[in-house]
Design an enzyme around this catalytic site. Structure first.
Site, PDB file in Angstrom:
ATOM      1  N   TYR A 226       0.856  -1.175   0.000  1.00 22.37           N
ATOM      2  CA  TYR A 226       0.000   0.000   0.000  1.00 22.37           C
ATOM      3  C   TYR A 226       0.896   1.230   0.000  1.00 22.37           C
ATOM      4  O   TYR A 226       1.461   1.606   1.020  1.00 22.37           O
ATOM      5  CB  TYR A 226      -0.933  -0.020   1.224  1.00 22.37           C
ATOM      6  CG  TYR A 226      -1.814   1.204   1.359  1.00 22.37           C
ATOM      7  CD1 TYR A 226      -2.470   1.748   0.264  1.00 22.37           C
ATOM      8  CD2 TYR A 226      -1.986   1.831   2.595  1.00 22.37           C
ATOM      9  CE1 TYR A 226      -3.259   2.871   0.377  1.00 22.37           C
ATOM     10  CE2 TYR A 226      -2.792   2.955   2.732  1.00 22.37           C
ATOM     11  CZ  TYR A 226      -3.421   3.474   1.624  1.00 22.37           C
ATOM     12  OH  TYR A 226      -4.213   4.597   1.737  1.00 22.37           O
TER      13      TYR A 226
ATOM     14  N   ASP B 258      -2.064  -1.149  -4.106  1.00 21.72           N
ATOM     15  CA  ASP B 258      -2.469   0.210  -4.428  1.00 21.72           C
ATOM     16  C   ASP B 258      -1.213   1.058  -4.544  1.00 21.72           C
ATOM     17  O   ASP B 258      -0.612   1.425  -3.541  1.00 21.72           O
ATOM     18  CB  ASP B 258      -3.399   0.730  -3.327  1.00 21.72           C
ATOM     19  CG  ASP B 258      -3.870   2.149  -3.577  1.00 21.72           C
ATOM     20  OD1 ASP B 258      -3.462   2.755  -4.591  1.00 21.72           O
ATOM     21  OD2 ASP B 258      -4.634   2.673  -2.743  1.00 21.72           O
TER      22      ASP B 258
ATOM     23  N   HIS C  87     -12.423   1.421  -4.248  1.00 18.79           N
ATOM     24  CA  HIS C  87     -11.565   0.756  -5.223  1.00 18.79           C
ATOM     25  C   HIS C  87     -12.298  -0.459  -5.790  1.00 18.79           C
ATOM     26  O   HIS C  87     -13.273  -0.938  -5.211  1.00 18.79           O
ATOM     27  CB  HIS C  87     -10.273   0.257  -4.564  1.00 18.79           C
ATOM     28  CG  HIS C  87      -9.314   1.337  -4.199  1.00 18.79           C
ATOM     29  ND1 HIS C  87      -8.115   1.532  -4.852  1.00 18.79           N
ATOM     30  CD2 HIS C  87      -9.365   2.273  -3.217  1.00 18.79           C
ATOM     31  CE1 HIS C  87      -7.476   2.548  -4.302  1.00 18.79           C
ATOM     32  NE2 HIS C  87      -8.213   3.012  -3.309  1.00 18.79           N
TER      33      HIS C  87
END
Length: 267
Positions: A121, A161, A258
């Site tokens: 992340y 991400d 998302h």
């Protein structure tokens, strides 16, 4: 039109899902388990879980056959990554050894035979100059961390991400967003450097011209109108190119702001 993947016999390929769930408890309340029952994967990589494992009901995951590894942020309700797998990893590492990132729960490594999977992340940089500076430093540090890792573990998949849209096809309005974090020239240049360093953007490799997004703002009906950004990726070491079977997006999953991205891979 529903987006789905066709199941294949167990053992022939491995299916990996990456999904920023924007709070795993929230995603569970929005039907995540029911969705996973209909969309089975061998490995689940969640980002922004925003919880420690002890406050989440994980029995439904166990009932589906998953074991989990969890790297939470020290700050409650913030960041964190978790990897759920039906395949037992040989080796697990929480973090990358850099305290500034490890305290935020940003990287979780699991090894499966010759394959190293990094569930990541990346910082977003959306809250101002200080965090944008942290993001750029993270990108440099992460690049070096992976470069060193690949010297002993060349077969690497980096999912998660990335908080960067790489090219104009990856964002609904590249002109208006040219000075927006997540699409800044220096961020996009890093992505180009990343893929030039020996990684394949698996989705773009299999879908070179497809417009697909993985994040939409909650504002102004962005998701309904598909005004999104592609900021979630599955990068695969170039030496594993021939092991990539398929990759795609599942925008109909609505447990988060998302959408999930998946990879089918030959073990």
């Amino acid at each position: 039109m529903e987006h789905a993947i066709t199941p294949v016999p167990s053992g022939e390929t491995v299916k990996i899902l990456t999904y920023n769930v924007n709070g795993i408890r929230s995603a569970l309340n929005k039907g995540l388990i029911e969705w996973l029952t209909q969309n089975p994967f061998d490995i689940l990589c969640f980002q922004e879980v925003k919880a420690t494992h002890d406050v989440v009901d994980l029995l439904p995951f166990e009932a589906l056959g998953y074991r989990y590894h969890w790297h939470a942020a020290e700050k409650k309700g913030y960041s964190g990554v978790a990897t759920f797998s039906k395949l037992p990893p040989d080796h697990v590492v929480l973090g990358c050894g850099i305290p500034a990132y490890d305290c935020e729960g940003r990287i979780l490594r699991t090894d499966f035979d010759d394959l190293t999977l990094l569930n990541c992340y990346f910082p977003s940089g959306t809250t101002g100059e200080v965090r944008q500076s942290v993001k750029m430093q993270f990108l440099d540090d992460f690049f070096e961390y992976v470069r060193e890792l690949r010297q002993t573990r060349p077969n690497v998949i980096v999912v998660g991400d990335y908080n960067i849209a790489h090219t104009p096809i990856d964002i609904h309005d590249p002109v208006r967003n040219k000075n927006t974090t997540g699409f800044l020239p220096e961020e996009r240049a890093w992505m180009t450097r990343w893929f030039d360093s020996g990684f394949i953007d698996s989705f773009r490799y299999k879908n070179p011209d497809e417009i697909a997004y993985s994040w939409w703002s909650y504002r102004a009906g962005a998701r309904t109108n598909n005004k999104g950004w592609r900021i979630d990726y599955i990068s695969v070491s170039d030496c594993c190119r021939d092991r990539i079977v398929a990759s795609g997006h599942l925008p109909d999953a609505v447990h988060s702001d998302h959408g999930p991205v998946w990879l089918e891979f030959r073990p």
